[in-house]
Design a protein around this motif. Structure first.
Motif, PDB file in Angstrom:
ATOM      1  N   PHE A 126      20.401 -20.109 -28.246  1.00 32.39           N
ATOM      2  CA  PHE A 126      21.402 -18.751 -28.468  1.00 32.39           C
ATOM      3  C   PHE A 126      22.674 -19.263 -28.624  1.00 32.39           C
ATOM      4  O   PHE A 126      23.306 -20.410 -28.366  1.00 32.39           O
ATOM      5  CB  PHE A 126      21.568 -17.998 -26.926  1.00 32.39           C
ATOM      6  N   ASP A 127      23.499 -18.543 -29.563  1.00 31.75           N
ATOM      7  CA  ASP A 127      24.725 -18.714 -30.013  1.00 31.75           C
ATOM      8  C   ASP A 127      25.875 -18.792 -28.826  1.00 31.75           C
ATOM      9  O   ASP A 127      26.456 -19.350 -28.413  1.00 31.75           O
ATOM     10  CB  ASP A 127      25.342 -17.967 -30.780  1.00 31.75           C
ATOM     11  N   ASP A 128      25.318 -17.875 -27.758  1.00 33.66           N
ATOM     12  CA  ASP A 128      26.308 -17.527 -26.454  1.00 33.66           C
ATOM     13  C   ASP A 128      25.061 -17.321 -25.410  1.00 33.66           C
ATOM     14  O   ASP A 128      24.589 -15.904 -25.587  1.00 33.66           O
ATOM     15  CB  ASP A 128      27.211 -16.596 -26.696  1.00 33.66           C
ATOM     16  N   ALA A 129      24.898 -17.874 -24.603  1.00 38.58           N
ATOM     17  CA  ALA A 129      24.139 -17.726 -23.404  1.00 38.58           C
ATOM     18  C   ALA A 129      24.437 -17.433 -22.117  1.00 38.58           C
ATOM     19  O   ALA A 129      24.093 -17.364 -20.952  1.00 38.58           O
ATOM     20  CB  ALA A 129      22.967 -18.921 -23.093  1.00 38.58           C
ATOM     21  N   THR A 130      25.676 -16.636 -22.381  1.00 37.71           N
ATOM     22  CA  THR A 130      26.450 -16.092 -21.214  1.00 37.71           C
ATOM     23  C   THR A 130      25.631 -15.147 -20.317  1.00 37.71           C
ATOM     24  O   THR A 130      24.817 -14.168 -21.108  1.00 37.71           O
ATOM     25  CB  THR A 130      27.827 -15.407 -21.669  1.00 37.71           C
ATOM     26  N   GLY A 131      25.650 -15.563 -19.097  1.00 38.41           N
ATOM     27  CA  GLY A 131      24.720 -14.256 -18.407  1.00 38.41           C
ATOM     28  C   GLY A 131      23.326 -14.791 -17.857  1.00 38.41           C
ATOM     29  O   GLY A 131      22.752 -14.191 -17.112  1.00 38.41           O
ATOM     30  N   PHE A 132      22.994 -15.888 -18.716  1.00 36.72           N
ATOM     31  CA  PHE A 132      21.570 -16.625 -18.307  1.00 36.72           C
ATOM     32  C   PHE A 132      21.633 -16.943 -16.856  1.00 36.72           C
ATOM     33  O   PHE A 132      22.373 -17.711 -16.391  1.00 36.72           O
ATOM     34  CB  PHE A 132      21.241 -17.445 -19.108  1.00 36.72           C
ATOM     35  N   LYS A 133      20.491 -16.421 -16.109  1.00 34.49           N
ATOM     36  CA  LYS A 133      20.027 -16.954 -14.807  1.00 34.49           C
ATOM     37  C   LYS A 133      18.628 -17.378 -14.499  1.00 34.49           C
ATOM     38  O   LYS A 133      18.020 -16.205 -15.135  1.00 34.49           O
ATOM     39  CB  LYS A 133      20.626 -16.365 -13.892  1.00 34.49           C
ATOM     40  N   VAL A 134      18.261 -18.373 -13.854  1.00 31.92           N
ATOM     41  CA  VAL A 134      16.990 -18.526 -13.729  1.00 31.92           C
ATOM     42  C   VAL A 134      16.450 -17.592 -12.712  1.00 31.92           C
ATOM     43  O   VAL A 134      16.904 -17.791 -11.631  1.00 31.92           O
ATOM     44  CB  VAL A 134      16.602 -20.010 -13.447  1.00 31.92           C
ATOM     45  N   GLN A 135      15.683 -16.585 -13.010  1.00 31.80           N
ATOM     46  CA  GLN A 135      15.113 -15.778 -11.993  1.00 31.80           C
ATOM     47  C   GLN A 135      13.604 -16.097 -11.212  1.00 31.80           C
ATOM     48  O   GLN A 135      13.281 -15.759 -10.379  1.00 31.80           O
ATOM     49  CB  GLN A 135      15.294 -14.490 -12.551  1.00 31.80           C
ATOM     50  N   ALA A 136      13.047 -17.173 -12.052  1.00 32.21           N
ATOM     51  CA  ALA A 136      11.707 -17.536 -11.577  1.00 32.21           C
ATOM     52  C   ALA A 136      11.548 -18.699 -12.277  1.00 32.21           C
ATOM     53  O   ALA A 136      11.808 -19.366 -13.330  1.00 32.21           O
ATOM     54  CB  ALA A 136      10.580 -16.461 -12.335  1.00 32.21           C
ATOM     55  N   ASP A 137      10.855 -19.582 -11.175  1.00 26.74           N
ATOM     56  CA  ASP A 137      10.430 -21.034 -11.483  1.00 26.74           C
ATOM     57  C   ASP A 137       8.908 -21.012 -11.773  1.00 26.74           C
ATOM     58  O   ASP A 137       8.383 -20.760 -10.848  1.00 26.74           O
ATOM     59  CB  ASP A 137      10.885 -21.907 -10.464  1.00 26.74           C
ATOM     60  N   MET A 138       8.342 -21.159 -12.673  1.00 25.68           N
ATOM     61  CA  MET A 138       6.951 -21.103 -12.769  1.00 25.68           C
ATOM     62  C   MET A 138       6.135 -22.520 -13.055  1.00 25.68           C
ATOM     63  O   MET A 138       6.880 -23.582 -13.256  1.00 25.68           O
ATOM     64  CB  MET A 138       6.257 -20.193 -13.903  1.00 25.68           C
ATOM     65  N   TRP A 139       4.977 -22.800 -12.677  1.00 26.08           N
ATOM     66  CA  TRP A 139       4.508 -23.827 -12.747  1.00 26.08           C
ATOM     67  C   TRP A 139       4.913 -24.915 -11.821  1.00 26.08           C
ATOM     68  O   TRP A 139       4.815 -26.226 -12.251  1.00 26.08           O
ATOM     69  CB  TRP A 139       4.057 -24.289 -14.208  1.00 26.08           C
ATOM     70  N   MET A 140       5.268 -24.546 -10.636  1.00 29.77           N
ATOM     71  CA  MET A 140       5.903 -25.503  -9.804  1.00 29.77           C
ATOM     72  C   MET A 140       4.671 -26.383  -9.359  1.00 29.77           C
ATOM     73  O   MET A 140       5.156 -27.546  -8.956  1.00 29.77           O
ATOM     74  CB  MET A 140       6.485 -24.616  -8.618  1.00 29.77           C
ATOM     75  N   SER A 141       3.402 -26.035  -9.328  1.00 27.22           N
ATOM     76  CA  SER A 141       2.325 -26.945  -9.107  1.00 27.22           C
ATOM     77  C   SER A 141       2.390 -28.124  -9.966  1.00 27.22           C
ATOM     78  O   SER A 141       1.895 -29.301  -9.492  1.00 27.22           O
ATOM     79  CB  SER A 141       0.902 -26.383  -9.022  1.00 27.22           C
ATOM     80  N   ALA A 142       2.894 -28.178 -11.017  1.00 24.30           N
ATOM     81  CA  ALA A 142       3.016 -29.369 -12.056  1.00 24.30           C
ATOM     82  C   ALA A 142       4.385 -29.933 -12.226  1.00 24.30           C
ATOM     83  O   ALA A 142       4.544 -30.883 -12.741  1.00 24.30           O
ATOM     84  CB  ALA A 142       2.539 -28.807 -13.465  1.00 24.30           C
ATOM     85  N   ALA A 143       5.111 -29.511 -11.226  1.00 22.17           N
ATOM     86  CA  ALA A 143       6.535 -30.079 -11.309  1.00 22.17           C
ATOM     87  C   ALA A 143       6.619 -31.497 -10.627  1.00 22.17           C
ATOM     88  O   ALA A 143       6.144 -31.668  -9.684  1.00 22.17           O
ATOM     89  CB  ALA A 143       7.615 -29.235 -10.580  1.00 22.17           C
ATOM     90  N   PRO A 144       7.224 -32.365 -11.277  1.00 22.39           N
ATOM     91  CA  PRO A 144       7.371 -33.774 -10.388  1.00 22.39           C
ATOM     92  C   PRO A 144       8.259 -33.473  -9.393  1.00 22.39           C
ATOM     93  O   PRO A 144       9.083 -32.570  -9.212  1.00 22.39           O
ATOM     94  CB  PRO A 144       8.110 -34.441 -11.347  1.00 22.39           C
ATOM     95  N   LEU A 145       8.310 -34.510  -8.350  1.00 21.20           N
ATOM     96  CA  LEU A 145       9.131 -34.226  -7.095  1.00 21.20           C
ATOM     97  C   LEU A 145      10.437 -33.995  -7.257  1.00 21.20           C
ATOM     98  O   LEU A 145      11.232 -33.525  -6.758  1.00 21.20           O
ATOM     99  CB  LEU A 145       8.837 -35.386  -6.188  1.00 21.20           C
ATOM    100  N   TRP A 146      11.025 -34.801  -8.521  1.00 26.91           N
ATOM    101  CA  TRP A 146      12.447 -34.767  -8.733  1.00 26.91           C
ATOM    102  C   TRP A 146      12.902 -33.184  -9.179  1.00 26.91           C
ATOM    103  O   TRP A 146      14.161 -33.045  -9.573  1.00 26.91           O
ATOM    104  CB  TRP A 146      13.130 -35.658  -9.518  1.00 26.91           C
ATOM    105  N   HIS A 147      11.919 -32.341  -9.842  1.00 23.10           N
ATOM    106  CA  HIS A 147      12.316 -30.944 -10.544  1.00 23.10           C
ATOM    107  C   HIS A 147      12.467 -30.234  -8.970  1.00 23.10           C
ATOM    108  O   HIS A 147      11.892 -30.275  -8.181  1.00 23.10           O
ATOM    109  CB  HIS A 147      11.045 -30.273 -10.984  1.00 23.10           C
TER     110      HIS A 147
END
Length: 134
Positions: A96-117
């Motif tokens: 995006f040229d301007d991503a103002t307003g972006f916020k993570v509302q969902a984390d998906m595939w947490m089963s594959a996330a390394p411990l440091w994610h």
């Protein structure tokens, strides 16, 4: 209306309408795409998305993957269209040229996330894909 594209400007897009949500995907394919971190995308209704310049290349790591659309000149990944829901387009936040307003509302595939994610504060957590039953 929001605009964006790749680093070299070859691929350009416009998207209209309100975002459906901000997502951080921690699956292994997204880790490859994002250089090890979660892949951040802003999800929109595909009907509001239009390419304004360039024709992206597509890489699908497996037949059931929506794949990623990227610039063949600079290599920047711009968007994907999930096979599981073709009415949506997941646009990489960095495109995006301007991503103002972006916020993570969902984390998906947490089963594959390394411990440091780490999960994003206040975001819904999913072990796999976000489904309508979730």
């Amino acid at each position: 209306m929001r605009t964006g594209g790749c680093r070299c400007g070859n691929v350009r897009f416009v998207v209209q309408g309100e975002p459906l949500g901000g997502v951080a995907c921690h699956c292994r394919d997204c880790q490859y795409m994002a250089g090890g971190s979660a892949n951040l995308t802003w999800v929109f209704n595909d009907a509001g998305f239009e390419l304004m310049g360039g024709e992206p290349s597509v890489y699908k790591p497996k037949p059931t993957s929506g794949g990623t659309n990227f610039c063949s000149q600079c290599g920047v990944q711009v968007f994907s269209r999930p096979d599981s829901n073709p009415t949506m387009v997941a646009i990489k936040v960095g495109a995006f040229d301007d991503a103002t307003g972006f916020k993570v509302q969902a984390d998906m595939w947490m089963s594959a996330a390394p411990l440091w994610h780490t999960a994003h504060e206040g975001a819904a957590q999913f072990e796999g894909n976000i489904t309508s039953n979730s």
